[in-house]
Scaffold this active site. Structure first.
Site, mmCIF file in Angstrom:
data_model
loop_
_atom_site.group_PDB
_atom_site.id
_atom_site.type_symbol
_atom_site.label_atom_id
_atom_site.label_comp_id
_atom_site.label_asym_id
_atom_site.label_seq_id
_atom_site.Cartn_x
_atom_site.Cartn_y
_atom_site.Cartn_z
ATOM 1 N N HIS A 203 -5.268 -3.175 -1.665
ATOM 2 C CA HIS A 203 -6.574 -3.313 -1.026
ATOM 3 C C HIS A 203 -6.496 -3.737 0.457
ATOM 4 O O HIS A 203 -6.865 -2.982 1.344
ATOM 5 C CB HIS A 203 -7.406 -4.372 -1.762
ATOM 6 C CG HIS A 203 -7.579 -4.120 -3.227
ATOM 7 N ND1 HIS A 203 -8.350 -3.103 -3.749
ATOM 8 C CD2 HIS A 203 -7.072 -4.784 -4.307
ATOM 9 C CE1 HIS A 203 -8.312 -3.160 -5.058
ATOM 10 N NE2 HIS A 203 -7.556 -4.162 -5.431
HETATM 11 O O1 RIB Z 1 -11.166 -6.820 -5.006
HETATM 12 C C1 RIB Z 1 -9.986 -6.903 -4.252
HETATM 13 C C2 RIB Z 1 -10.067 -8.011 -3.252
HETATM 14 O O2 RIB Z 1 -10.203 -9.263 -3.929
HETATM 15 C C3 RIB Z 1 -8.787 -8.148 -2.412
HETATM 16 O O3 RIB Z 1 -9.111 -8.680 -1.164
HETATM 17 C C4 RIB Z 1 -7.979 -9.129 -3.205
HETATM 18 O O4 RIB Z 1 -7.043 -9.840 -2.400
HETATM 19 C C5 RIB Z 1 -9.047 -10.066 -3.686
HETATM 20 O O5 RIB Z 1 -9.335 -10.972 -2.613
#
Ligand code: RIB
Ligand code: CA
Length: 316
Positions: free
Chosen positions: A243
């Site tokens: 992500h």
């Molecule tokens: O949903 C994914 C996000 O939530 C990313 O930023 C992960 O690190 C968590 O913070």
């Protein structure tokens, strides 16, 4: 190319950690004014320690980490140890960090930096719950004039939620903060799950990271080996979505990403769908566009960029 002044706000988390390693490798492209931490994947003391550890691994003793908000604006903190492990960055050894811990609260650091902008507005790179930024905007609304752009990881449209059927983690943890940020009027580019689920950390990609032969490369691969387990099993996919590094990659190579201007509004009332991001992709309402919603990613180009960045650390 002028260096882009940025502040990174994060809740490491392995994916945040790899995003930090990528950003810190780009000494010619990015001027990291500071790293701020927020409670999210794990408690604030751990996200702060983890960010400092990444500065140590990257050899960036010039960067200061500022601890921020330890809980959301209104809701109780929800953390994600089942995804990230108890340390938040399971997969690598935990040692006492050396990197500088700023004395100022992250919110005050953010306000001071943005008020101090003279000719180069600051890009805010947000990778966790939006509590720090929302608090700063509320405390000193004028700082919005110092923001060049917000590039954030959060939300979901077609992908559905990852922490509830309707909501993505960063938004659900602090929906009131997210609502404030999306209503703030600053330019925002959003990397939701629709984008990040296109960049899966397959075994081939993790092995390629490991082969880089540097401590950052080895650390990134080791963290991904752990981080990969939960989502691969959950989605039955060949690798977990990576992500947060998408936000940094967007700064470095925006052509890897395709987006569309549309309205994004946050559900803050319904317990069933709290934190849901209602993305009006087809403009079926008269809600004014407030974000650049990223919908397509060149995954191979993204990983080439990640490898290239982490390879800059050399072999050691
Ligand atoms: O949903 C994914 C996000 O939530 C990313 O930023 C992960 O690190 C968590 O913070
Ligand atoms: Ca994160």
């Amino acid at each position: 190319m002028e260096k882009l002044p940025i502040i990174i706000d994060c809740d490491p988390g392995q994916d945040d950690a790899i995003a930090l390693l990528l950003a810190m490798s780009c000494t010619d492209e990015l001027d990291i004014l500071g790293i701020t931490t927020v409670a999210g994947n794990v408690q604030l003391d751990l996200t702060t320690r983890n960010a400092r550890l990444m500065c140590d691994i990257a050899g960036r003793d010039d960067i200061v980490v500022y601890a921020g908000c330890e809980k959301p604006l209104e809701r109780q903190l929800v953390t994600a140890e089942k995804v990230h492990g108890k340390t938040g960055i399971d997969g690598i050894p935990i040692v006492e960090p050396r990197a500088m811990l700023g004395q100022a609260h992250a919110v005050d650091f953010i306000i001071e930096a943005l008020l101090g902008v003279t000719d180069a507005p600051i890009t805010l790179v947000l990778m966790g719950p939006l509590t720090n930024i929302a608090t700063a905007f509320a405390k000193e609304p004028a700082i919005r004039n110092g923001v060049a752009e917000v590039v954030l990881m959060g939300g979901a449209m077609r992908e559905g939620g990852n922490i509830s059927p309707s909501a993505e983690f960063n938004i659900l943890v602090d929906p009131q903060a997210a609502d404030r940020v999306f209503r703030s009027g600053v330019p925002i580019t959003v990397m939701g799950l629709d984008a990040t689920h296109q960049v899966l950390s397959t075994k081939e990609r993790r092995d390629r990271l490991r082969a880089i032969g540097s401590e950052p490369g080895r650390a990134a691969a080791a963290m991904l080996d752990f981080y990969n387990k939960f989502d691969s099993a959950k989605y039955g996919s060949n690798g977990a979505p990576l992500h947060d590094p998408c936000t940094v990659a967007y700064l470095l190579k925006p052509e890897l990403f395709q987006g569309k201007r549309c309205n994004l509004s946050v559900e803050t009332q319904s317990e069933l769908t709290i934190g849901h991001t209602s993305v009006d992709f087809w403009h079926v309402t008269d809600r004014p566009p407030n974000v650049n919603w990223i919908h397509t990613v060149d995954a191979n180009g993204f990983y080439d960029l990640l490898f290239e960045g982490l390879s800059r650390y050399g072999n050691a």
